[in-house]
Write a protein that holds these residues in place. Structure first.
Motif, mmCIF file in Angstrom:
data_model
loop_
_atom_site.group_PDB
_atom_site.id
_atom_site.type_symbol
_atom_site.label_atom_id
_atom_site.label_comp_id
_atom_site.label_asym_id
_atom_site.label_seq_id
_atom_site.Cartn_x
_atom_site.Cartn_y
_atom_site.Cartn_z
ATOM 1 N N ASP A 67 64.565 103.396 -14.791
ATOM 2 C CA ASP A 67 66.001 103.234 -14.539
ATOM 3 C C ASP A 67 66.808 103.845 -15.675
ATOM 4 O OD1 ASP A 67 68.262 100.431 -14.681
ATOM 5 O OD2 ASP A 67 68.408 102.247 -13.470
ATOM 6 N N ARG A 68 66.369 103.603 -16.906
ATOM 7 C CA ARG A 68 67.103 104.117 -18.052
ATOM 8 C C ARG A 68 67.003 105.636 -18.144
ATOM 9 N NH1 ARG A 68 67.500 101.072 -23.833
ATOM 10 N NH2 ARG A 68 69.548 101.953 -24.297
ATOM 11 N N ALA A 93 60.237 105.572 -6.454
ATOM 12 C CA ALA A 93 61.249 105.842 -5.429
ATOM 13 C C ALA A 93 62.608 106.080 -6.076
ATOM 14 C CB ALA A 93 61.327 104.663 -4.460
ATOM 15 N N ALA A 94 62.864 105.410 -7.212
ATOM 16 C CA ALA A 94 64.162 105.568 -7.866
ATOM 17 C C ALA A 94 64.320 106.926 -8.521
ATOM 18 C CB ALA A 94 64.356 104.478 -8.916
ATOM 19 N N PRO A 115 65.760 99.988 -8.956
ATOM 20 C CA PRO A 115 66.890 100.435 -9.775
ATOM 21 C C PRO A 115 67.695 101.559 -9.150
ATOM 22 C CG PRO A 115 64.839 101.333 -10.636
ATOM 23 C CD PRO A 115 64.462 100.518 -9.460
ATOM 24 N N HIS A 116 68.446 101.235 -8.102
ATOM 25 C CA HIS A 116 69.179 102.302 -7.437
ATOM 26 C C HIS A 116 70.669 102.312 -7.713
ATOM 27 C CE1 HIS A 116 65.989 104.071 -4.964
ATOM 28 N NE2 HIS A 116 65.444 102.888 -5.087
ATOM 29 N N TRP A 118 62.036 99.530 -15.383
ATOM 30 C CA TRP A 118 63.319 99.480 -16.091
ATOM 31 C C TRP A 118 63.495 100.718 -16.971
ATOM 32 C CZ3 TRP A 118 66.834 95.685 -15.133
ATOM 33 C CH2 TRP A 118 66.376 94.615 -14.366
ATOM 34 N N ALA A 129 64.435 109.572 -7.219
ATOM 35 C CA ALA A 129 65.300 110.430 -6.404
ATOM 36 C C ALA A 129 66.674 110.590 -7.041
ATOM 37 C CB ALA A 129 65.442 109.836 -5.006
ATOM 38 N N ARG A 130 66.980 109.736 -8.029
ATOM 39 C CA ARG A 130 68.289 109.848 -8.687
ATOM 40 C C ARG A 130 68.367 111.029 -9.636
ATOM 41 N NH1 ARG A 130 68.772 104.076 -11.309
ATOM 42 N NH2 ARG A 130 70.452 105.058 -12.448
ATOM 43 N N ASN A 186 58.457 101.138 -6.705
ATOM 44 C CA ASN A 186 59.922 101.004 -6.764
ATOM 45 C C ASN A 186 60.522 101.972 -7.774
ATOM 46 O OD1 ASN A 186 59.778 98.834 -4.987
ATOM 47 N ND2 ASN A 186 59.428 97.398 -6.657
ATOM 48 N N GLY A 187 59.846 102.101 -8.916
ATOM 49 C CA GLY A 187 60.334 103.024 -9.934
ATOM 50 C C GLY A 187 60.232 104.467 -9.483
ATOM 51 N N ARG A 246 77.535 114.679 -5.097
ATOM 52 C CA ARG A 246 76.493 113.761 -5.521
ATOM 53 C C ARG A 246 75.850 113.071 -4.322
ATOM 54 N NH1 ARG A 246 72.870 111.346 -6.583
ATOM 55 N NH2 ARG A 246 72.394 109.837 -8.194
ATOM 56 N N LEU A 292 66.099 107.976 0.036
ATOM 57 C CA LEU A 292 65.826 107.271 -1.208
ATOM 58 C C LEU A 292 67.023 107.221 -2.136
ATOM 59 C CD1 LEU A 292 62.261 108.369 -2.314
ATOM 60 C CD2 LEU A 292 62.966 106.216 -1.361
ATOM 61 N N ASP A 293 67.822 108.289 -2.148
ATOM 62 C CA ASP A 293 68.872 108.372 -3.147
ATOM 63 C C ASP A 293 70.141 107.698 -2.666
ATOM 64 O OD1 ASP A 293 71.004 110.945 -4.465
ATOM 65 O OD2 ASP A 293 70.275 109.120 -5.428
ATOM 66 N N ALA A 295 69.325 107.009 -15.736
ATOM 67 C CA ALA A 295 70.712 106.842 -16.145
ATOM 68 C C ALA A 295 71.101 107.873 -17.195
ATOM 69 C CB ALA A 295 70.922 105.435 -16.704
ATOM 70 N N VAL A 319 56.193 107.503 -0.349
ATOM 71 C CA VAL A 319 57.244 107.691 -1.369
ATOM 72 C C VAL A 319 57.350 109.164 -1.736
ATOM 73 C CG1 VAL A 319 57.900 107.163 -3.733
ATOM 74 C CG2 VAL A 319 57.023 105.365 -2.289
ATOM 75 N N LEU A 355 74.926 103.229 -13.282
ATOM 76 C CA LEU A 355 73.751 104.042 -13.585
ATOM 77 C C LEU A 355 72.585 103.206 -14.106
ATOM 78 C CD1 LEU A 355 75.423 107.107 -15.297
ATOM 79 C CD2 LEU A 355 74.361 107.027 -13.076
#
Lengths: 554, 303
Positions: free
Chosen positions: B228-229, B255-256, A226-227, B225, B258-259, B252-253, A266, A405-406, B232, B280, A282
């Motif tokens: 992800d939410r 690693a995400a 989910p990137h 997921w 990083a957002r 995978n989650g 960002r 990663l980002d 977000a 990771v 997002l």
């Protein structure tokens, strides 16, 4: 035994000579394996010139390599009855049809000791014969993600009410666009239907571990990462980006519009010269494993009762209905397709009768439609399905100092895109070439010059840390490119009363496959689109020259 | 007094309950604003209409959209022009839908395992509806308090900004949260341990402008997921995230994550068996320099 195998095939005869020279040094299981591998190699020998020998060789081919399906052509009903019953008895008792493959194996096996004999004969015992699906309700031409998704949705809704057969020419999917795609999913489109389709795709992937799980097996994992997607726009495309962003927000997508220094803050690794703004997805955007999705969908479809046939549809025939007429500038009777000729991998041609056919052959749908006469007739039938294969390259390179990663899947204003692959500094990238530099579509050979001359400079300009990279590998795949307006063509053809066209996705098929599969299921079972209305994607827009352009095609 | 009225689906009734019952004076102090006793004769909206109390309700639930089976009249079937039907049309057989045919084909499985699975599915469906975003709840108290009510009612804990105490249910299942909108109240920390939070439940905790800490540990239905939410919704403000023992999250989650640009603490206890988890973690450290990762030992080389 001096000969390796009894054969009239010239190639194998030459190998027999070689074998005699070796002195028959192979023994037992080695010999069986060698024979088997020779046979599989010799499947693709060139056709002989003389017609008679060709017929002979064809006959031998049939004897040599059975298709795995029970024999269908009998001289009379009595023989047919006897043949079917004896075939059933053989299947029940687990004995395979007597074929030369087995006789040569058993003859060579006779020379060897008992343990090897038992193993080779047990190999023979496992060959079951399937019943050829001579008639079905829905025939789906093409077993990629579109065909499999349609089959799954149909069978899941209708259960035993529909007989669904999928004809796929390559069981290993070597040239299928599905498995060669990057597997991205995004909602950043400019047409509401496209956004809705992708939203359902994401929804389906989220529930895939539940909906596609089989009893007694591990739930499937599509490896969703989910990137998000970042679509950049230059000053020229800024207004379009704003409009699309508004639309996406209205449709309920979770997006963010970044511009100026926000974009730079960002993503510090991004060079924002020439990129005025970007839309960052997002939620529900990212990439996944298309092979895992295809295989789990196929498994689930097969468990629900869909029959997969490995063969190539070489012709579809039907009747012209005398009471259904389409009238416009000219009059023409509507056609109704009834049966398809399928050529199996061993050269045999068989028939399948169907009620409805769905042509989801991807890049080859234009060709398939020509077979039916679309593009070769008069008036409406003279307009071909404007889908042709376009080769697109994907390059994998190693960049130790890359964004890390980002990094979302970033799309440059000029169409270059890249995304991270794995955790060890690999990235995938690509770009659609300009229209006058389209590569030829004979095979999937990759042109690395395109990377060094076009893709890498563009990429290095946008992300300065990609100046020092090393090309790791590359591959190519076909887009089922809609030359008319790069958008899907979904729906019945006006002149054929039972043929659905599902093609033209031009690179975003994998994310829309699930939504389109459900839509076609609704069209077939209920006669209308119930959840997402895809009427705007019908073939009629090609006929009246009213293109529906999708702006965000990469 | 039970404060669960905001969880009821029909707010018309609940508003009446507020009006008719006596609201206990609270000693609580949220964000520097006292919650005063409301006289039963004033309406909730009185603080908004220029300080004057008005007889008009500032909030009416949207009955037209929230039609229940009992409160809307059945639409009269419009006959097309030039058509006539007798009184027997009401006994006309309706076309069987696909769902009916599907149900007939599937049949009812009477095995005990099948009943267990069906009941589990039923519970999941109920939980999904229960935890989905509720527009009326937000309309009544605003996003922050709606999230607080959502979490605390389902046995979670919530902490507000400028407060040290956690708001949670006591042994009798009671809790103290304002039933009306208060401006400048912000949720700073949410703890959903002990509550089976779903993907849809994250949708009931949207628009929290100052959420700093989120504790999802032990929630078995949190998967990639949901990560992800979370990314977000809270990427701008979230500083502490705890997803220990959420078994469905994969590398995978993680690693995400990083957002989440403001992330300072990440607790991933129970993930040491994942493939490449140490790599990771190292990459997360590269991406988020201030981060402190608890639960996975990645400074040692893998044995």
């Amino acid at each position: 035994m001096n000969q390796l195998c009894n054969t009239k095939c010239s190639v194998l005869a030459k190998l027999n000579v070689v074998y005699r020279c070796i002195g028959g040094g192979l023994k037992g299981q080695q010999r069986c394996n060698f024979t088997l591998s020779l046979r599989s190699y010799c499947q693709h020998k060139p056709p002989p010139t003389d017609k008679e020998t060709k017929a002979q060789v064809d006959q031998n081919d049939l004897e040599k390599s059975p298709s795995g399906y029970a024999k269908q052509d009998y001289a009379n009903p009595i023989l047919r009855t006897f043949g079917i019953i004896s075939g059933d008895v053989r299947n029940f008792l687990g004995l395979a049809r007597d074929a030369p493959v087995n006789t040569s194996k058993s003859s060579s096996a006779r020379q060897v000791s008992d343990p090897n004999n038992s193993s080779s004969s047990s190999l023979a015992r496992h060959k079951r014969e399937d019943i050829w699906p001579a008639h079905c309700d829905v025939l789906i031409v093409g077993g990629g993600i579109m065909g499999t998704s349609i089959a799954y949705h149909l069978k899941e809704k209708a259960l035993q009410g529909l007989n669904v057969v999928v004809v796929e020419q390559d069981k290993s999917y070597k040239q299928a666009s599905t498995v060669l795609s990057l597997g991205g999913i995004r909602q950043q489109f400019s047409i509401p239907e496209n956004i809705l389709l992708s939203q359902y795709g994401a929804e389906f992937l989220r529930h895939a571990h539940r909906w596609l799980s089989l009893e007694g097996q591990d739930p499937p994992d599509v490896q969703f990462k989910p990137h998000g997607y970042l679509t950049l726009a230059s000053e020229k495309g800024l207004q379009k980006l704003h409009n699309n962003f508004q639309l996406q927000r209205e449709m309920g997508c979770h997006m963010e519009l970044l511009s100026g220094h926000h974009l730079k803050d960002r993503f510090p690794w991004l060079n924002t010269d020439g990129a005025e703004a970007g839309v960052l997805g997002l939620q529900g955007e990212g990439w996944f494993d298309p092979w895992a999705l295809l295989m789990s969908l196929k498994q689930k479809a097969v468990s629900l009762g869909v029959e997969y046939v490995e063969g190539k549809v070489t012709g579809m025939e039907g009747e012209t209905l005398d009471d259904m007429v389409l009238e416009g500038k000219a009059r023409a009777n509507v056609k109704n397709l009834r049966h398809a000729k399928v050529q199996l991998s061993n050269g045999e041609t068989r028939d399948i009768k169907f009620a409805i056919v769905v042509v989801a052959a991807g890049a080859w749908t234009g060709q398939m439609a020509r077979m039916v006469g679309i593009g070769e007739g008069h008036d409406i039938m003279s307009v071909p399905v404007p889908v042709e294969p376009r080769k697109r390259y994907v390059y994998c390179f190693h960049a130790p100092e890359g964004p890390g990663l980002d990094a979302p899947l970033t799309i440059d204003p000029n169409g270059t895109y890249f995304r991270r692959e794995g955790l060890r500094g690999l990235y995938l990238c690509g770009q659609s070439p300009p229209p006058d530099q389209e590569p030829d579509t004979q095979d999937l050979h990759v042109d690395e010059d395109f990377f060094y001359k076009v893709v890498w400079p563009s990429l290095a300009n946008r992300i300065p840390s990609f100046n020092e990279i090393k090309l790791h590998s590359s591959w190519a795949g076909f887009y089922d490119y809609n030359t008319f307006d790069q958008n899907a063509i979904v729906g019945l053809h006006p002149m054929v009363s039972n043929m659905y066209l599902v093609t033209g996705f031009s690179g975003h098929g994998i994310q829309q496959a699930l939504g389109v599969g459900r839509a076609i299921m609704e069209a077939i079972l209920e006669g209308e689109y119930k959840t997402i209305n895809l009427e705007r994607f019908a073939f009629e827009r090609v006929l009246i020259d009213d293109p529906l352009y999708e702006e965000n095609i990469i | 007094m039970v404060y669960g009225f905001l969880e009821e689906r029909n707010y018309q009734i609940s508003m009446n309950i507020i009006m008719l019952s006596q609201v206990r004076q609270t000693q609580g102090f949220w964000g520097g604003v006292h919650v005063c006793t409301r006289c039963i004769w004033t309406t909730p909206g009185s603080f908004f209409k220029d300080g004057k109390s008005s007889k008009q309700e500032w909030y009416t639930p949207d009955v037209a959209h929230k039609a229940e089976s009992w409160n809307i009249p059945k639409p009269k079937q419009e006959l097309p022009a030039n058509e006539w039907r007798s009184v027997f049309q009401h006994f006309r057989p309706t076309r069987l839908g696909l769902n009916v045919v599907h149900a007939f084909q599937k049949g009812i499985d009477f095995r005990p395992n099948a009943f267990k699975n069906w009941f589990k599915d039923f519970q999941t469906k109920y939980n999904i509806t229960d935890q989905s975003y509720n527009q009326d709840r937000v309309a009544a108290v605003g996003f922050e308090l709606a999230a607080a009510h959502f979490v605390v009612h389902r046995k979670g804990k919530v902490r507000f900004r400028n407060s040290v105490d956690w708001v949670q249910q006591n042994e009798d299942g009671e809790y103290e949260l304002s039933p009306h909108f208060i401006p400048d109240v912000c949720v700073e920390a949410i703890d959903t341990t002990g509550m089976d939070l779903l993907y849809e439940g994250l949708g009931s905790m949207v628009n929290l402008k100052h959420l700093k800490s989120l504790n999802l540990s032990g929630c078995q239905n949190i998967d990639d997921w949901c990560i992800d939410r979370v990314c977000a919704q809270y990427w701008q403000t979230l500083e502490h995230l705890d997803i220990s023992h959420c078994t469905k999250v994969t590398e995978n989650g993680i690693a995400a994550l990083a957002r989440l640009r403001a992330l300072k603490t990440l607790n991933i206890t129970g993930f040491h068996h994942l493939n490449d988890i140490q790599l990771v973690c190292i990459l997360l450290e590269d991406s988020l320099p201030d981060i402190e990762i608890i639960g996975v030992d990645f400074m040692e080389p893998p044995t």
